[in-house]
Structures are given as structure tokens and as C-alpha cells.
Write a protein that holds these residues in place. Structure first.
Motif, PDB file in Angstrom:
ATOM      1  N   LEU A  81      50.693 -60.688 -77.994  1.00  9.74           N
ATOM      2  CA  LEU A  81      50.469 -62.127 -77.942  1.00  9.74           C
ATOM      3  C   LEU A  81      49.045 -62.410 -77.461  1.00  9.74           C
ATOM      4  O   LEU A  81      48.350 -61.515 -76.996  1.00  9.74           O
ATOM      5  CB  LEU A  81      51.482 -62.793 -77.005  1.00  9.74           C
ATOM      6  N   MET A  82      48.617 -63.654 -77.572  1.00 12.31           N
ATOM      7  CA  MET A  82      47.279 -64.083 -77.157  1.00 12.31           C
ATOM      8  C   MET A  82      46.192 -63.241 -77.836  1.00 12.31           C
ATOM      9  O   MET A  82      45.339 -62.636 -77.182  1.00 12.31           O
ATOM     10  CB  MET A  82      47.146 -64.020 -75.634  1.00 12.31           C
ATOM     11  N   PRO A  83      46.194 -63.173 -79.161  1.00  6.35           N
ATOM     12  CA  PRO A  83      45.233 -62.297 -79.861  1.00  6.35           C
ATOM     13  C   PRO A  83      43.779 -62.626 -79.569  1.00  6.35           C
ATOM     14  O   PRO A  83      42.915 -61.750 -79.661  1.00  6.35           O
ATOM     15  CB  PRO A  83      45.570 -62.509 -81.343  1.00  6.35           C
ATOM     16  N   VAL A 131      49.424 -57.351 -71.011  1.00  4.10           N
ATOM     17  CA  VAL A 131      48.194 -56.726 -71.492  1.00  4.10           C
ATOM     18  C   VAL A 131      47.034 -57.717 -71.557  1.00  4.10           C
ATOM     19  O   VAL A 131      45.928 -57.415 -71.090  1.00  4.10           O
ATOM     20  CB  VAL A 131      48.436 -56.052 -72.862  1.00  4.10           C
ATOM     21  N   PRO A 132      47.206 -58.934 -72.120  1.00  2.84           N
ATOM     22  CA  PRO A 132      46.072 -59.866 -72.127  1.00  2.84           C
ATOM     23  C   PRO A 132      45.553 -60.177 -70.728  1.00  2.84           C
ATOM     24  O   PRO A 132      44.343 -60.249 -70.504  1.00  2.84           O
ATOM     25  CB  PRO A 132      46.642 -61.113 -72.810  1.00  2.84           C
ATOM     26  N   MET A 133      46.475 -60.351 -69.765  1.00  5.71           N
ATOM     27  CA  MET A 133      46.037 -60.663 -68.409  1.00  5.71           C
ATOM     28  C   MET A 133      45.260 -59.495 -67.795  1.00  5.71           C
ATOM     29  O   MET A 133      44.318 -59.696 -67.027  1.00  5.71           O
ATOM     30  CB  MET A 133      47.240 -60.994 -67.526  1.00  5.71           C
ATOM     31  N   ASP A 174      54.178 -67.903 -78.763  1.00  3.29           N
ATOM     32  CA  ASP A 174      55.068 -67.227 -79.716  1.00  3.29           C
ATOM     33  C   ASP A 174      55.609 -68.152 -80.804  1.00  3.29           C
ATOM     34  O   ASP A 174      55.803 -67.723 -81.934  1.00  3.29           O
ATOM     35  CB  ASP A 174      56.206 -66.500 -78.979  1.00  3.29           C
ATOM     36  N   LEU A 175      55.833 -69.439 -80.501  1.00  5.49           N
ATOM     37  CA  LEU A 175      56.417 -70.332 -81.507  1.00  5.49           C
ATOM     38  C   LEU A 175      55.370 -70.954 -82.422  1.00  5.49           C
ATOM     39  O   LEU A 175      55.668 -71.271 -83.574  1.00  5.49           O
ATOM     40  CB  LEU A 175      57.215 -71.443 -80.821  1.00  5.49           C
ATOM     41  N   THR A 176      54.152 -71.135 -81.917  1.00  7.51           N
ATOM     42  CA  THR A 176      53.108 -71.803 -82.699  1.00  7.51           C
ATOM     43  C   THR A 176      52.026 -70.826 -83.151  1.00  7.51           C
ATOM     44  O   THR A 176      51.692 -70.745 -84.326  1.00  7.51           O
ATOM     45  CB  THR A 176      52.476 -72.943 -81.886  1.00  7.51           C
ATOM     46  N   ALA A 177      51.449 -70.078 -82.199  1.00  9.77           N
ATOM     47  CA  ALA A 177      50.368 -69.155 -82.548  1.00  9.77           C
ATOM     48  C   ALA A 177      50.885 -67.935 -83.301  1.00  9.77           C
ATOM     49  O   ALA A 177      50.201 -67.402 -84.168  1.00  9.77           O
ATOM     50  CB  ALA A 177      49.624 -68.722 -81.283  1.00  9.77           C
ATOM     51  N   GLY A 178      52.092 -67.463 -82.951  1.00  9.38           N
ATOM     52  CA  GLY A 178      52.701 -66.386 -83.711  1.00  9.38           C
ATOM     53  C   GLY A 178      52.624 -65.029 -83.042  1.00  9.38           C
ATOM     54  O   GLY A 178      51.976 -64.839 -82.008  1.00  9.38           O
TER      55      GLY A 178
END
Length: 516
Positions: A62-64, A489-491, A214-218
């Protein structure tokens, strides 16, 4: 290229350690990374058994944009390093009452309206606010050290203080309940609390921003899994001159005249340094690697801290197909609150086993058939448990599997077979390995066997989570999931950037030239 004589030691070659090392290398520092296990990657590991390849850590990408930002520092990108595939549907959810729903990116409003007429408009408003919260968090709260009042007292934040106050003090469960009456739809809005190491009744509703993710960005899949991300980070770090030493355990952080000056190793050696960045578990760093007088977070400060959940991981190689599973599948028990009680309330909240009945299953072979032999499936099952090493070890790393871990794994496989209508699932398992809380405690020095890091409760979020710099020892910094900005992971990637920001604030980066 010119290289500064200044030397940094980074403890731990997980995501935060590799990212910090690469960024310091880019600044011209000599960097040595000390990793106690036999391979870099930390929790982002992999295990190969009889033709099956299992990941042993994160699996949701998430959070690409955070990954894009990190690799852009080095003139590359995720697409160039390993490639990304969008998952459609993003994931599937099952309820214990027999229902299942497929969640497709950008179509959540229609899904909610179909299941619970009238909830679509409320979800649209919820997601609009989540998008704004996500933007505000990314711009104002994530890439910051909270070292200056201006980090909080900027114009936009001040204008939105009443809204932020509500989002910080109202729990996520209450906010989600206003969107829909349907239990399964509410669970879709509440489950991100688990990935933030908390429960819906305790996590601030500000974290509804994860529903935007997850619902909008994917949801996408990094080709080759998170192990491919780890290999890419190693390549980037080594290209900056970073030296990664595996099988190299740090037993103490040394100091002279109030400043960190190196680390002592389990083999009796010592590595001198001008700065030390510990990406190990913060509790371990403070209470095992530092003498009493140098601890910013001594043992007494941990008495009221929430370690988040533990987990039992079940890695299965299964003969035959399992079409009931997507790449990501979530199984929610109707007795949702009791699941959280079992995980977060200790012995008094436990059911027949110290584990939730809800679970997450990743069938990575749905996206990458090379992860399993022909005609077989690769499954990663995550069952939340209390953060308690007494639950025991699994057998993935050579320890004897504890009876409790075995019982939790057996029950999870039986539940999965029942939910999918595959009565002979256990008989089709050709490879099975388990990982328990004691493995997290022993392998990663995770406090109380926590799988993710400190829970994102109000008192353990943002500037209340803790500093990424020592108060007692100059030249000592912290990164990773147990410090700010948080778990995932992004954090961890963001925490590495924040360490460099803090080093600049403290004058420790000096005039070291930037590579390239």
C-alpha cells in the motif's frame, strides 16, 4: 566520487535499516550495516521448502507513492527495480455466516449501496474525508520529526484543529458504525486497525485514512513479492558504498563523553562510528544495548505501552487449486469483538485458544505461479494472537513447534477448509511451516513477541509515539516500526528519511557531499 571519512553504523538490515543506510551512503558517509541473521531483509524474509517459496513478513503493498519517493532519491523506481501488478479485485472478504464479497478498487460505494441501501452516500463522504486525512498526514505529519512547534502549528493544521480533534479522540469503530449497519461492511472499514497493530475501539478514527489507501488508491503486487523489494533495496544501498554484514549481532552501543562512538559485537569485536542508527526494536535498543544511565526509554516507561498483537504464521504448500481464495482474502468471524478481546485482553479475554478466529490468507501463487510447483498453491496464513512469547515457537527456523502454536495452526487450517468447502484441505497439505511469537522475540528481539510494532493508539501515534533520537546520547538515532511514524513498510521507509532530517537538525550530517 568523493566520500566523507565519517562513518555510521546501522543496526539491523530490515526495511528501515537498508533505507537509512542507502540514504546516508548517498550523503557521502561510509556506512556499515550490522544484521544478526544470515540475510538482509528483517521481517521481510522468505523461506524455500521443496519447490515452494514463502514470504515470512509483509504482503500488502500500500501507499505506492512512498516507495516511488524512496527510489527516486537514487534515480530509479519500483517499476524499474521489480515491477508492479494491480490486483483486481483488490481482495475478498468472508464472513462466518457464509457470505463473501469481492472488494474492487474504486467500486466500494456501489458495493456498499448494493449490500446496505443508503450506505453508499455515507461511504462516499467517509472516503472523501479519508482522502483529505491521507493527504494531510502525508504532507504534515509523516515526513517530520516533530522537533519544532512549526511541525504542528502550521496554517492548515491550525485551521483544521476542530476536525482533527474529533478524528483523534473518536475511535474508528464509532466512525465506521455511522456508515453502515451491515456487520461485514463495517468489518471492511475496521480491519485496517489490525494492520496498524491495534483494535477498532482503541485506534483514532484519523486512521480511516487507510480506507483511502485500499478502497480508493488500490492494492498492487510487487513482482517477486516483498523479497524482490528487499533485493532492490540491497542493490541501491550497495551502489552507495554501503557494507552489509550478516551474522553480525550488536550487543552494546558504546560512547565517549556523552556521544555514541560505535558498537560492540557478539564476537567480541567493535566497530567505531561517528553516528549510530538503531533500527532494532526500540525496547531492545534501550534496555539491552545501552547502560542504565543512557536510556531515554527505560523499562519503567514500558509498563503502560501497548505492544500490539502477536501472530502465528502458517505457511502451507497445498496440492490442487483453491479458487475460493484471491491473492488477498480476509476471513472475519461474526464474533468480531471477542476476537480482539482474545488478542488484546490477555488471559481473561482468551477463548479456547489464545488466538483470533478471524484471519488473513495470502495466495501469492495466484499472481506468481513460480512460487509453487505445478498444480500446487502457496498459502500464507496470519492468525492474530496476544503478544506473548509463552505461546511458543513455530518450526520454520528449526525450533521445536510448541503445542500451542500447533493447535492454533491446526484450528486455522480446519477453519479455512470449512469456509472454502474443502473438507480434505489438511490432507492436501504437502508442506507446512509455522512461526510463533517466540520466533519474533528471538529472531528480531521484538518486545513481548510483537509481530508489527507498538499499537497505534492515541498515546502511541505521531509525536506521542516517541522521538527518533536519543535524549541521553548524542549521535544515536532510531528508525523502524517501533518509533515514529509507525508500523508497516511505508512507515519504515519514511522513518529513514526522518532520521536524516533529525541528523541535519542536530548538525551531524555536516558538510558531507551528496553522491551523484
Amino acid at each position: 566520487m568523493t566520500q566523507s571519512a565519517r562513518h555510521a553504523v546501522v543496526i539491523g538490515a530490515g526495511v528501515a535499516g537498508l533505507a537509512t543506510a542507502a540514504l546516508l551512503g548517498k550523503e557521502g558517509w561510509r556506512v556499515t550495516v550490522c544484521e544478526r541473521t544470515d540475510a538482509p531483509g528483517g521481517r521481510m524474509g522468505e523461506l524455500s521448502v521443496d519447490g515452494f517459496r514463502f514470504e515470512t513478513g509483509p504482503s500488502w503493498y500500500l501507499m505506492p507513492e512512498v516507495f516511488e519517493r524512496f527510489f527516486a532519491h537514487f534515480g530509479t523506481s519500483p517499476e524499474s527495480e521489480y515491477g508492479l501488478d494491480r490486483l483486481d479485485p483488490a481482495y475478498r472478504v468472508y464472513s462466518s455466516d457464509g457470505r463473501s464479497l469481492d472488494v474492487r478498487t474504486g467500486h466500494a460505494v456501489e458495493l456498499f449501496e448494493t449490500v446496505d441501501p443508503g450506505s453508499g452516500a455515507r461511504l462516499r463522504a467517509y472516503l472523501d474525508q479519508a482522502r483529505e486525512a491521507y493527504r494531510l498526514a502525508e504532507e504534515k505529519f509523516l515526513y517530520t520529526t516533530f522537533s519544532r512547534p512549526a511541525d504542528l502549528a502550521n496554517g492548515e493544521v491550525l485551521r483544521r484543529l476542530p476536525e482533527l480533534a474529533r478524528l483523534l479522540t473518536e475511535p474508528l469503530a464509532r466512525k465506521a458504525a455511522r456508515v453502515t449497519r451491515d456487520p461485514l461492511l463495517r468489518q471492511i472499514l475496521e480491519y485496517p486497525a489490525v494492520f496498524l497493530a491495534s483494535r477498532p475501539e482503541r485506534i483514532p478514527s484519523l486512521y480511516h485514512l487507510m480506507s483511502h489507501a485500499d478502497l480508493t488508491a488500490g492494492v498492487v503486487y510487487p513482482r517477486g513479492g516483498f523479497a524482490a523489494l528487499g533485493r532492490a533495496m540491497v542493490r541501491v544501498a550497495e551502489a552507495q558504498g554501503v557494507r552489509i554484514r550478516t551474522g553480525c549481532e550488536v550487543t552494546a552501543i558504546t560512547s565517549t563523553a556523552g556521544r555514541a562512538d560505535g558498537v560492540r559485537l557478539a564476537d567480541g569485536g567493535r566497530i567505531a562510528a561517528d553516528a549510530v542508527v538503531s533500527c532494532a526494536d526500540l525496547h531492545h535498543t534501550e534496555n539491552s544495548l545501552l547502560p542504565r544511565g543512557r536510556r531515554s526509554y527505560p523499562e519503567r516507561k514500558w509498563a503502560r505501552r501497548d505492544p500490539g498483537p502477536g501472530v502465528v504464521l502458517v505457511l502451507l504448500g497445498v496440492r490442487g487449486e483453491l479458487p475460493g481464495l484471491l491473492h488477498h482474502t480476509l476471513f472475519f468471524d461474526a464474533d468480531w469483538r471477542a476476537d480482539f478481546d482474545a488478542v488484546f485482553s490477555g488471559p481473561d479475554g482468551r477463548r479456547d485458544l489464545p488466538a483470533a478466529r478471524s484471519m488473513y490468507v495470502c495466495r501469492a501463487s495466484a499472481s506468481d505461479p513460480s512460487l509453487a510447483p505445478d498444480g500446487c498453491e502457496n498459502l500464507f496464513m496470519l492468525v492474530p494472537t496476544p503478544a506473548d512469547p509463552a505461546i511458543g515457537h513455530g518450526d520454520a527456523y528449526g525450533a521445536a513447534e510448541s503445542p500451542t502454536v500447533r493447535a492454533i495452526a491446526d484450528a486455522a487450517v480446519a477453519r479455512l477448509g470449512a469456509r472454502l468447502g474443502v473438507g480434505d484441505l489438511a490432507g492436501r497439505v504437502v508442506v507446512r511451516r509455522t512461526i510463533g511469537p517466540a520466533d519474533f522475540a528471538g529472531r528480531y528481539h521484538a518486545w513481548r513477541g510483537s509481530a508489527l510494532g507498538l499499537a497505534h493508539t492515541l498515546g502511541q501515534s505521531a509525536f506521542l509515539r516517541g522521538k527518533n533520537v536519543s535524549d541521553k546520547l548524542d549521535g544515536l538515532y532510531y528508525a523502524g516500526s517501533t518509533t515514529l511514524p509507525g508500523v508497516g513498510v511505508p512507515m519504515c521507509l519514511i522513518s529513514a528519511e526522518n532520521v536524516l532530517t533529525r541528523m541535519r537538525e542536530r548538525g551531524d550530517l555536516g558538510s558531507a557531499p551528496t553522491r551523484g
